[in-house]
Design a protein around this motif. Structure first.
Motif, PDB file in Angstrom:
ATOM      1  N   LEU A 199       0.834  -1.191   0.000  1.00  0.00           N
ATOM      2  CA  LEU A 199       0.000   0.000   0.000  1.00  0.00           C
ATOM      3  C   LEU A 199       0.872   1.245   0.000  1.00  0.00           C
ATOM      4  CD1 LEU A 199      -3.015   0.835   0.120  1.00  0.00           C
ATOM      5  CD2 LEU A 199      -2.761   0.988   2.596  1.00  0.00           C
ATOM      6  N   ALA A 200       0.524   2.209  -0.850  1.00  0.00           N
ATOM      7  CA  ALA A 200       1.358   3.406  -0.994  1.00  0.00           C
ATOM      8  C   ALA A 200       0.496   4.658  -1.073  1.00  0.00           C
ATOM      9  CB  ALA A 200       2.225   3.298  -2.243  1.00  0.00           C
ATOM     10  N   ASN A 201       1.096   5.780  -0.664  1.00  0.00           N
ATOM     11  CA  ASN A 201       0.503   7.102  -0.852  1.00  0.00           C
ATOM     12  C   ASN A 201       1.054   7.702  -2.142  1.00  0.00           C
ATOM     13  OD1 ASN A 201      -1.083   7.252   1.549  1.00  0.00           O
ATOM     14  ND2 ASN A 201       0.773   7.649   2.730  1.00  0.00           N
ATOM     15  N   PHE A 202       0.153   8.091  -3.058  1.00  0.00           N
ATOM     16  CA  PHE A 202       0.553   8.636  -4.354  1.00  0.00           C
ATOM     17  C   PHE A 202       0.274  10.136  -4.399  1.00  0.00           C
ATOM     18  CE2 PHE A 202      -0.114   4.187  -5.260  1.00  0.00           C
ATOM     19  CZ  PHE A 202       0.787   3.867  -6.273  1.00  0.00           C
ATOM     20  N   THR A 203       1.183  10.861  -5.080  1.00  0.00           N
ATOM     21  CA  THR A 203       0.956  12.264  -5.416  1.00  0.00           C
ATOM     22  C   THR A 203       1.263  12.454  -6.889  1.00  0.00           C
ATOM     23  OG1 THR A 203       1.549  13.009  -3.189  1.00  0.00           O
ATOM     24  CG2 THR A 203       1.575  14.657  -4.935  1.00  0.00           C
ATOM     25  N   PHE A 204       0.295  12.986  -7.632  1.00  0.00           N
ATOM     26  CA  PHE A 204       0.456  13.267  -9.057  1.00  0.00           C
ATOM     27  C   PHE A 204       0.364  14.776  -9.250  1.00  0.00           C
ATOM     28  CE2 PHE A 204      -1.525   9.152  -8.535  1.00  0.00           C
ATOM     29  CZ  PHE A 204      -0.825   8.317  -9.399  1.00  0.00           C
ATOM     30  N   ILE A 205       1.399  15.372  -9.845  1.00  0.00           N
ATOM     31  CA  ILE A 205       1.385  16.806 -10.142  1.00  0.00           C
ATOM     32  C   ILE A 205       1.374  16.962 -11.658  1.00  0.00           C
ATOM     33  CG2 ILE A 205       2.563  19.010  -9.870  1.00  0.00           C
ATOM     34  CD1 ILE A 205       3.765  18.001  -7.304  1.00  0.00           C
ATOM     35  N   PHE A 206       0.201  17.369 -12.191  1.00  0.00           N
ATOM     36  CA  PHE A 206       0.019  17.514 -13.637  1.00  0.00           C
ATOM     37  C   PHE A 206       0.388  18.931 -14.066  1.00  0.00           C
ATOM     38  CE2 PHE A 206      -2.762  14.048 -12.463  1.00  0.00           C
ATOM     39  CZ  PHE A 206      -2.640  13.139 -13.513  1.00  0.00           C
ATOM     40  N   ASN A 207       1.087  19.017 -15.206  1.00  0.00           N
ATOM     41  CA  ASN A 207       1.465  20.312 -15.785  1.00  0.00           C
ATOM     42  C   ASN A 207       0.874  20.382 -17.183  1.00  0.00           C
ATOM     43  OD1 ASN A 207       2.725  22.558 -16.941  1.00  0.00           O
ATOM     44  ND2 ASN A 207       4.606  22.252 -15.755  1.00  0.00           N
ATOM     45  N   SER A 208      -0.151  21.216 -17.355  1.00  0.00           N
ATOM     46  CA  SER A 208      -0.821  21.309 -18.648  1.00  0.00           C
ATOM     47  C   SER A 208       0.000  22.077 -19.680  1.00  0.00           C
ATOM     48  CB  SER A 208      -2.186  21.980 -18.473  1.00  0.00           C
ATOM     49  OG  SER A 208      -2.040  23.290 -17.942  1.00  0.00           O
ATOM     50  N   THR A 209       1.039  22.790 -19.232  1.00  0.00           N
ATOM     51  CA  THR A 209       1.863  23.564 -20.169  1.00  0.00           C
ATOM     52  C   THR A 209       2.736  22.656 -21.024  1.00  0.00           C
ATOM     53  OG1 THR A 209       1.909  25.424 -18.622  1.00  0.00           O
ATOM     54  CG2 THR A 209       3.583  25.411 -20.363  1.00  0.00           C
ATOM     55  N   ASN A 210       3.326  21.627 -20.399  1.00  0.00           N
ATOM     56  CA  ASN A 210       4.206  20.719 -21.149  1.00  0.00           C
ATOM     57  C   ASN A 210       3.691  19.281 -21.175  1.00  0.00           C
ATOM     58  OD1 ASN A 210       4.659  19.911 -18.535  1.00  0.00           O
ATOM     59  ND2 ASN A 210       6.765  20.701 -18.427  1.00  0.00           N
ATOM     60  N   ASN A 211       2.431  19.091 -20.750  1.00  0.00           N
ATOM     61  CA  ASN A 211       1.800  17.760 -20.778  1.00  0.00           C
ATOM     62  C   ASN A 211       2.604  16.707 -20.017  1.00  0.00           C
ATOM     63  OD1 ASN A 211      -0.235  18.832 -22.317  1.00  0.00           O
ATOM     64  ND2 ASN A 211       0.436  17.920 -24.252  1.00  0.00           N
ATOM     65  N   THR A 212       3.020  17.053 -18.811  1.00  0.00           N
ATOM     66  CA  THR A 212       3.757  16.097 -17.986  1.00  0.00           C
ATOM     67  C   THR A 212       3.012  15.865 -16.674  1.00  0.00           C
ATOM     68  OG1 THR A 212       5.075  17.830 -16.920  1.00  0.00           O
ATOM     69  CG2 THR A 212       5.989  16.797 -18.926  1.00  0.00           C
ATOM     70  N   VAL A 213       3.382  14.784 -16.026  1.00  0.00           N
ATOM     71  CA  VAL A 213       2.889  14.510 -14.689  1.00  0.00           C
ATOM     72  C   VAL A 213       4.040  13.935 -13.870  1.00  0.00           C
ATOM     73  CG1 VAL A 213       2.000  12.244 -15.440  1.00  0.00           C
ATOM     74  CG2 VAL A 213       1.241  13.218 -13.275  1.00  0.00           C
ATOM     75  N   HIS A 214       4.296  14.567 -12.732  1.00  0.00           N
ATOM     76  CA  HIS A 214       5.326  14.073 -11.814  1.00  0.00           C
ATOM     77  C   HIS A 214       4.654  13.152 -10.797  1.00  0.00           C
ATOM     78  CE1 HIS A 214       9.166  14.014  -9.711  1.00  0.00           C
ATOM     79  NE2 HIS A 214       8.475  14.106  -8.585  1.00  0.00           N
ATOM     80  N   ILE A 215       5.201  11.950 -10.642  1.00  0.00           N
ATOM     81  CA  ILE A 215       4.591  10.932  -9.783  1.00  0.00           C
ATOM     82  C   ILE A 215       5.535  10.572  -8.649  1.00  0.00           C
ATOM     83  CG2 ILE A 215       3.547   8.633  -9.716  1.00  0.00           C
ATOM     84  CD1 ILE A 215       3.286   8.793 -12.779  1.00  0.00           C
ATOM     85  N   THR A 216       5.015  10.636  -7.437  1.00  0.00           N
ATOM     86  CA  THR A 216       5.752  10.118  -6.287  1.00  0.00           C
ATOM     87  C   THR A 216       4.853   9.121  -5.566  1.00  0.00           C
ATOM     88  OG1 THR A 216       4.999  11.937  -4.878  1.00  0.00           O
ATOM     89  CG2 THR A 216       7.143  12.192  -5.960  1.00  0.00           C
ATOM     90  N   ALA A 217       5.484   8.056  -5.068  1.00  0.00           N
ATOM     91  CA  ALA A 217       4.769   7.041  -4.287  1.00  0.00           C
ATOM     92  C   ALA A 217       5.635   6.672  -3.101  1.00  0.00           C
ATOM     93  CB  ALA A 217       4.483   5.805  -5.136  1.00  0.00           C
ATOM     94  N   THR A 218       5.034   6.716  -1.916  1.00  0.00           N
ATOM     95  CA  THR A 218       5.761   6.361  -0.697  1.00  0.00           C
ATOM     96  C   THR A 218       5.018   5.258   0.039  1.00  0.00           C
ATOM     97  OG1 THR A 218       4.619   8.081   0.570  1.00  0.00           O
ATOM     98  CG2 THR A 218       6.738   8.666  -0.421  1.00  0.00           C
ATOM     99  N   SER A 219       5.786   4.393   0.681  1.00  0.00           N
ATOM    100  CA  SER A 219       5.206   3.264   1.403  1.00  0.00           C
ATOM    101  C   SER A 219       4.410   3.742   2.611  1.00  0.00           C
ATOM    102  CB  SER A 219       6.312   2.315   1.868  1.00  0.00           C
ATOM    103  OG  SER A 219       5.807   1.343   2.768  1.00  0.00           O
ATOM    104  N   VAL A 220       3.184   3.233   2.753  1.00  0.00           N
ATOM    105  CA  VAL A 220       2.375   3.561   3.927  1.00  0.00           C
ATOM    106  C   VAL A 220       2.984   2.926   5.166  1.00  0.00           C
ATOM    107  CG1 VAL A 220       0.108   3.200   5.012  1.00  0.00           C
ATOM    108  CG2 VAL A 220       0.250   3.846   2.606  1.00  0.00           C
ATOM    109  N   ALA A 221       3.612   1.769   5.008  1.00  0.00           N
ATOM    110  CA  ALA A 221       4.144   1.022   6.151  1.00  0.00           C
ATOM    111  C   ALA A 221       5.345   1.700   6.786  1.00  0.00           C
ATOM    112  CB  ALA A 221       4.504  -0.400   5.729  1.00  0.00           C
ATOM    113  N   ASN A 222       6.303   2.193   5.955  1.00  0.00           N
ATOM    114  CA  ASN A 222       7.538   2.733   6.530  1.00  0.00           C
ATOM    115  C   ASN A 222       7.996   4.060   5.936  1.00  0.00           C
ATOM    116  OD1 ASN A 222       8.674   1.996   4.010  1.00  0.00           O
ATOM    117  ND2 ASN A 222       9.143  -0.062   4.778  1.00  0.00           N
ATOM    118  N   GLY A 223       7.212   4.649   5.003  1.00  0.00           N
ATOM    119  CA  GLY A 223       7.565   5.946   4.439  1.00  0.00           C
ATOM    120  C   GLY A 223       8.637   5.920   3.373  1.00  0.00           C
ATOM    121  N   THR A 224       9.093   4.732   2.959  1.00  0.00           N
ATOM    122  CA  THR A 224      10.119   4.619   1.933  1.00  0.00           C
ATOM    123  C   THR A 224       9.593   5.123   0.585  1.00  0.00           C
ATOM    124  OG1 THR A 224      11.056   2.692   3.035  1.00  0.00           O
ATOM    125  CG2 THR A 224      11.666   3.025   0.737  1.00  0.00           C
ATOM    126  N   THR A 225      10.447   5.843  -0.145  1.00  0.00           N
ATOM    127  CA  THR A 225      10.069   6.303  -1.479  1.00  0.00           C
ATOM    128  C   THR A 225      10.116   5.134  -2.453  1.00  0.00           C
ATOM    129  OG1 THR A 225      10.907   8.540  -1.059  1.00  0.00           O
ATOM    130  CG2 THR A 225      10.616   7.888  -3.362  1.00  0.00           C
TER     131      THR A 225
END
Length: 247
Positions: A199-225
């Motif tokens: 199980l992970a916490n996801f963050t998606f940051i979308f940029n409509s200017t250059n059509n990109t999305v930055h994705i980060t996922a960290t472990s819910v259990a221990n916070g590891t990236t």
């Protein structure tokens, strides 16, 4: 052959499973509860004792001999009756007012739309085409509803993959963390591509200017990236600001 939606025909059979989730509320009513009390007499004799009166005599008793002797006694008493009052309730269906049917599960109460986002293809930061990508947020166009939300991404070379549906998404914020960007958060399973899922916490940051999305996922259990990368959206990309309907 292309379907009207632009996607390929599918032979997948959709199996519908009915799942009932409870929405509990508490109600009350002031009532008068009546009790009918019946008092019945109860007498319990104690242990009898016998005493000799005078000397014994030979012969029958004087008077009429009977099988037993009876007599009445009385005593005024106060009867104390403790009574506990309560009530039970039975709920029966009273009918239903129908709304508008929509595709997909119920949307989380914390998720509010502000941008319609769509993409069907993508490339990694190194320019490698992703084997699979499907993103739809707050669409179709002009609907601005979270129904049908999903973010499905598969990275190449047995890389990580994840499929996030509507019920796993948490928030959408436009112009965050800075103007022009859209941030979406979710909590879902992350597969590292080697068969390990957590199980992970996801963050998606979308940029409509250059059509990109930055994705980060960290472990819910221990916070590891688990993932920290940017992908470029390349197929059927749509970014349309929208206002969610109320009703």
């Amino acid at each position: 052959m292309k379907e009207p939606c632009g996607c390929e025909e599918s032979d997948v059979t959709v199996q519908q499973e009915q799942q009932q989730e409870e929405c509990s509320r508490t109600f009350h009513e002031e009532v008068c509860v009546q009790a009918n009390v019946v008092i019945s007499p109860v007498v319990v004799p104690g242990t009898t004792k016998t005493f000799c009166l005078g000397d014994p005599r030979i012969g029958p008793c004087e008077g009429t001999v009977q099988p037993n002797c009876t007599f009445s006694v009385n005593q005024r008493i106060c009867v104390q009756v403790p009574i506990t009052f309560s009530a039970t309730a039975v709920a029966t269906p009273g009918g239903i007012v129908c709304g508008t049917p929509l595709v997909g599960p119920c949307s989380p109460t914390t998720f509010t739309c502000c941008e319609f986002i769509m993409a069907t293809q993508g490339r990694t930061a190194d320019g490698v085409r992703l084997p699979s990508l499907s993103i739809q947020l707050c669409g179709p166009a002009n609907q601005c509803s979270p129904q049908g939300n999903h973010i499905n991404v598969e990275f190449p070379a047995s890389g990580p993959n994840f499929e996030i549906n509507l019920t796993e998404m948490q928030t959408m914020q436009c112009n965050s963390p800075q103007p022009g960007l859209i941030t979406v958060t979710a909590q879902a399973n992350f597969n590292n591509g080697s068969g390990n899922t957590e199980l992970a916490n996801f963050t998606f940051i979308f940029n409509s200017t250059n059509n990109t999305v930055h994705i980060t996922a960290t472990s819910v259990a221990n916070g590891t990236t688990l993932l920290n990368t940017t992908i470029t959206l390349t197929g059927n990309v749509r970014f349309v600001p929208c206002t969610p309907t109320v009703g």
